[in-house]
Design an enzyme around this catalytic site. Structure first.
Site, PDB file in Angstrom:
ATOM      1  N   ASP A   1       1.813  -1.121  11.854  1.00  0.00           N
ATOM      2  CA  ASP A   1       0.497  -1.577  11.374  1.00  0.00           C
ATOM      3  C   ASP A   1       0.194  -3.017  11.791  1.00  0.00           C
ATOM      4  O   ASP A   1      -0.897  -3.527  11.521  1.00  0.00           O
ATOM      5  CB  ASP A   1       0.421  -1.462   9.842  1.00  0.00           C
ATOM      6  CG  ASP A   1       0.406  -0.007   9.389  1.00  0.00           C
ATOM      7  OD1 ASP A   1       0.006   0.869  10.188  1.00  0.00           O
ATOM      8  OD2 ASP A   1       0.808   0.256   8.242  1.00  0.00           O
TER       9      ASP A   1
ATOM     10  N   LYS B   1       0.831  -1.212   0.000  1.00  0.00           N
ATOM     11  CA  LYS B   1       0.000   0.000   0.000  1.00  0.00           C
ATOM     12  C   LYS B   1       0.861   1.256   0.000  1.00  0.00           C
ATOM     13  O   LYS B   1       0.610   2.186  -0.756  1.00  0.00           O
ATOM     14  CB  LYS B   1      -0.930  -0.036   1.222  1.00  0.00           C
ATOM     15  CG  LYS B   1      -1.901   1.120   1.297  1.00  0.00           C
ATOM     16  CD  LYS B   1      -3.184   0.730   1.998  1.00  0.00           C
ATOM     17  CE  LYS B   1      -3.012   0.611   3.500  1.00  0.00           C
ATOM     18  NZ  LYS B   1      -2.925   1.913   4.188  1.00  0.00           N
TER      19      LYS B   1
HETATM   20  C1  S3P Z   1       2.513   4.770   6.123  1.00  0.00           C
HETATM   21  C2  S3P Z   1       3.044   5.106   7.313  1.00  0.00           C
HETATM   22  C3  S3P Z   1       2.550   4.600   8.597  1.00  0.00           C
HETATM   23  C4  S3P Z   1       1.517   3.496   8.470  1.00  0.00           C
HETATM   24  C5  S3P Z   1       0.591   3.694   7.330  1.00  0.00           C
HETATM   25  C6  S3P Z   1       1.353   3.866   6.022  1.00  0.00           C
HETATM   26  C7  S3P Z   1       3.136   5.304   4.896  1.00  0.00           C
HETATM   27  O1  S3P Z   1       1.998   5.688   9.296  1.00  0.00           O
HETATM   28  O2  S3P Z   1       0.783   3.342   9.662  1.00  0.00           O
HETATM   29  O3  S3P Z   1      -0.277   2.588   7.202  1.00  0.00           O
HETATM   30  O4  S3P Z   1       2.870   4.769   3.799  1.00  0.00           O
HETATM   31  O5  S3P Z   1       3.902   6.265   4.982  1.00  0.00           O
HETATM   32  P1  S3P Z   1       2.951   6.647  10.194  1.00  0.00           P
HETATM   33  O6  S3P Z   1       4.328   6.542   9.640  1.00  0.00           O
HETATM   34  O7  S3P Z   1       2.395   8.005  10.080  1.00  0.00           O
HETATM   35  O8  S3P Z   1       2.879   6.050  11.573  1.00  0.00           O
END
Ligand code: S3P
Length: 445
Positions: A324, A25
């Site tokens: 996550d 993702k």
């Molecule tokens: C993500 C960063 C994470 C994660 C999210 C995807 C990203 O959040 O929880 O599902 O793609 O940069 P944070 O880095 O803000 O904790």
């Protein structure tokens, strides 16, 4: 929609073949966004076609990029390049996607346009000040409901570089500021308490930008970009998402006699804390091969059900690399012998839901003792076969909470029902079908 997971027989890759979890993702959002910013054409293979990522694709079209899909997972982006993002005709709706809205806010702030961002009920409750405040330091102007919630409107352009000290190890904050910094005058840096996932830094380099990184003796990490870089469109192969792979691995660890082979999984060390933790619990994955694919390490993992799992207390320094995966680790810990202490993750309170509160509530409903802590939870494992289940679990529309309790239900004594299961499509479309193909008894309740 409600789904029910019933106690199931072994979870196995069909004919011991390999299973490819869906595309990553984080990398999928970035591929679309960087492609839209770049000069020329970016071709993407293996894009995750989940609702979150489709919101980002629609947003890039609204900024004037040419975004087309030619086959499953195969997309082409014709970037705006020197022309920059055009002002969208109306508000941009990011649905459930924190990554999509936050990274786009940063990237779009570099251009002299006014953009209004909206989202669903969950996203509208999540803090945006953590992006909007540093963008204001760079010279952007914004207004938002309740001083930091969506809907929010940002007027960008003529940004100045900043050296930002982020209070959180957050790739979303870091990426938003670095992307804004691409359009700023001078060097923009972000220092965070620990390194968060570095897909932005890796992909910026692949697109031709200059990015420097350094880590202090105390673990603080700084990433710096030089403003004015011109990105060049690239071919991108999106690896499988380790966060989605974690659900398949956990199912194999929970149900006796299981074995899965997970192919093409992104093994970026800033994403693999879950796999380190299952090794601590006595259920380590075997790495069959690792190769480099487009600047990311990618490999094949084999996971087999162990005789028993033991509780663990992963170090707080590992939190960002499995941020996550706390919900699925919590579900897994219910089947271990002894206590598992998950800490260092106050950020879980502001994810798609308050994941600490919801995991504790759902575990209690399933007959598992768990204690809530400000920055995590303690799960009192019930050992193999010891989880009662037999509950309906509230998910508040959080995809990872829903998947975690469905996996728990596969190994429980009685079926587990989850609410709002349609939200699983935000990150793992086809989850129930794929699980069924591996032998899981999951159906509509
Ligand atoms: C993500 C960063 C994470 C994660 C999210 C995807 C990203 O959040 O929880 O599902 O793609 O940069 P944070 O880095 O803000 O904790």
């Amino acid at each position: 929609m409600r789904l029910v997971a019933r106690p199931s027989g072994p979870i196995r890759s069909p004919d011991m073949g390999r299973v490819r979890p869906p595309g990553d993702k984080s990398i999928s959002h970035r591929a679309l966004l960087f492609g839209a910013l770049a000069d020329g054409v970016t071709t993407i293979d293996g894009l995750l076609e989940s609702e979150d990522v489709l919101c980002t694709a629609a947003a890039m079209r609204a900024f004037g990029a040419g975004v087309t899909r030619s086959a499953s997972g195969r997309w082409t982006v014709v970037g705006r390049g020197a022309a920059g993002f055009a002002e969208p005709a109306g508000p941009i709706d990011f649905g459930n996607s924190g990554t999509g809205v936050r990274l786009t806010m940063g990237a779009a702030a570099a251009f002299p346009i006014k953009v209004t961002y909206t989202g669903d009920a969950s996203l509208s409750g999540r803090p945006m000040g953590r992006i909007l405040d540093p963008l204001a330091l760079m010279g952007a102007r914004w207004s938002a409901r309740d001083k930091g919630l969506l809907p929010a409107t940002v007027h960008g352009g003529a940004l100045r570089a900043i050296a930002y000290e982020s209070p959180h190890a957050s790739a979303q904050i870091k990426s938003a500021i670095l992307l804004a910094g691409l359009g700023a005058d001078g060097q923009t840096s972000v220092t965070e308490p620990r390194a968060s996932r570095d897909h932005t830094e890796r992909m910026l380099r692949a697109f031709g930008a200059e990015v420097r990184e350094s880590t202090g003796a105390d673990g603080r990490h700084t990433a710096t970009v030089k403003g004015g870089a011109r990105l060049r469109g690239q071919p991108i192969a999106v690896p499988a998402d380790p966060s989605s792979a974690a659900f398949l691995a956990a199912a194999a660890l929970i149900v006796p006699g299981s074995e899965v082979i997970l192919d093409d999984v992104c093994l970026n060390p800033l994403r693999t804390g879950f796999f380190d933790t299952i090794a601590d619990m006595g259920g380590g994955a075997e790495t069959i091969d690792v190769r480099d694919a487009g600047g990311e390490p990618v490999g094949t993992l084999r996971v087999r059900a162990p005789q028993r799992l033991r509780g663990a207390a992963p170090p707080e320094a590992r939190a960002a690399s499995m941020i996550d995966e706390y919900p699925i680790l919590s579900a897994l810990a219910a089947f271990a012998d002894g206590e598992t202490t998950l800490s260092g993750a106050a950020e879980l309170r502001v994810k798609e839901s308050d994941r600490i509160a919801l995991m504790v509530e759902g575990l209690h409903a399933c007959g598992v003792d768990a204690d809530e802590r400000p920055d995590g939870l303690v799960i009192h494992g019930r050992g193999p076969g010891g989880v009662p289940g037999g509950a309906t679990v509230r998910t508040h529309g959080d995809h990872r909470i829903a998947m975690s309790f469905l996996i728990l239900g596969l190994g429980a004594q009685a079926p587990v029902v989850v609410e709002d299961a349609e939200m699983i499509a935000t990150s793992f479309p086809g989850f129930a079908d794929l699980m069924r193909s591996l032998g899981a008894d999951i159906s509509e309740a």
